[in-house]
Design a protein around this motif. Structure first.
Motif, PDB file in Angstrom:
ATOM      1  N   ALA A  20     -12.038 -49.873   1.389  1.00 33.34           N
ATOM      2  CA  ALA A  20     -11.280 -48.839   2.086  1.00 33.34           C
ATOM      3  C   ALA A  20     -10.266 -48.190   1.152  1.00 33.34           C
ATOM      4  O   ALA A  20     -10.146 -46.966   1.106  1.00 33.34           O
ATOM      5  N   SER A  23     -11.736 -45.789  -1.120  1.00 32.14           N
ATOM      6  CA  SER A  23     -12.109 -44.558  -0.420  1.00 32.14           C
ATOM      7  C   SER A  23     -10.883 -43.762   0.016  1.00 32.14           C
ATOM      8  O   SER A  23     -11.026 -42.669   0.559  1.00 32.14           O
ATOM      9  N   LEU A  25      -8.885 -44.645   2.448  1.00 31.62           N
ATOM     10  CA  LEU A  25      -8.824 -44.701   3.908  1.00 31.62           C
ATOM     11  C   LEU A  25      -8.244 -46.021   4.383  1.00 31.62           C
ATOM     12  O   LEU A  25      -8.399 -47.042   3.713  1.00 31.62           O
ATOM     13  N   TYR A  30     -12.267 -46.495   7.531  1.00 31.52           N
ATOM     14  CA  TYR A  30     -13.404 -46.790   6.656  1.00 31.52           C
ATOM     15  C   TYR A  30     -14.571 -47.351   7.475  1.00 31.52           C
ATOM     16  O   TYR A  30     -15.712 -46.926   7.325  1.00 31.52           O
ATOM     17  N   ARG A  33     -16.194 -44.647   9.510  1.00 31.40           N
ATOM     18  CA  ARG A  33     -17.083 -43.832   8.687  1.00 31.40           C
ATOM     19  C   ARG A  33     -18.409 -44.559   8.449  1.00 31.40           C
ATOM     20  O   ARG A  33     -19.473 -43.968   8.529  1.00 31.40           O
TER      21      ARG A  33
END
Length: 89
Positions: A20, A23, A25, A30, A33
């Protein structure tokens, strides 16, 4: 939508946190997604329409065609995992 707690072992928790963070996020976003539980295209269209209406009514702002084109280019970059600041027209 409410949040739920899921129980995972410490190793999995650490790996999720690492992925995460990579990314950019939070872990919950995460996971959303990964599982495809975020808004779908139709929902994004509705959100966009509501936002445009609010900006127009509250501030008198209506995006120009050039601004909309720039947004679409940046959005496509984000969707493709590219840096949206490094787009070329």
């Amino acid at each position: 939508m409410g949040r739920k707690v899921i129980k995972v072992d410490e190793r999995t928790d650490a790996r999720l946190a690492e992925l995460a963070a990579d990314s950019g996020l939070p872990v919950g976003d995460y996971l959303a997604r990964l599982t495809g539980t975020g808004p779908v295209a139709v929902e994004w269209d509705t959100i966009a329409a509501q936002t445009e209406k609010y900006l127009r009514e509250a501030f008198g702002f209506t995006a120009t065609r050039a601004e909309l084109a720039e947004f679409e280019t940046r959005h496509a970059a984000i969707e493709a995992g590219r840096d949206p600041r490094r787009t070329s027209a």
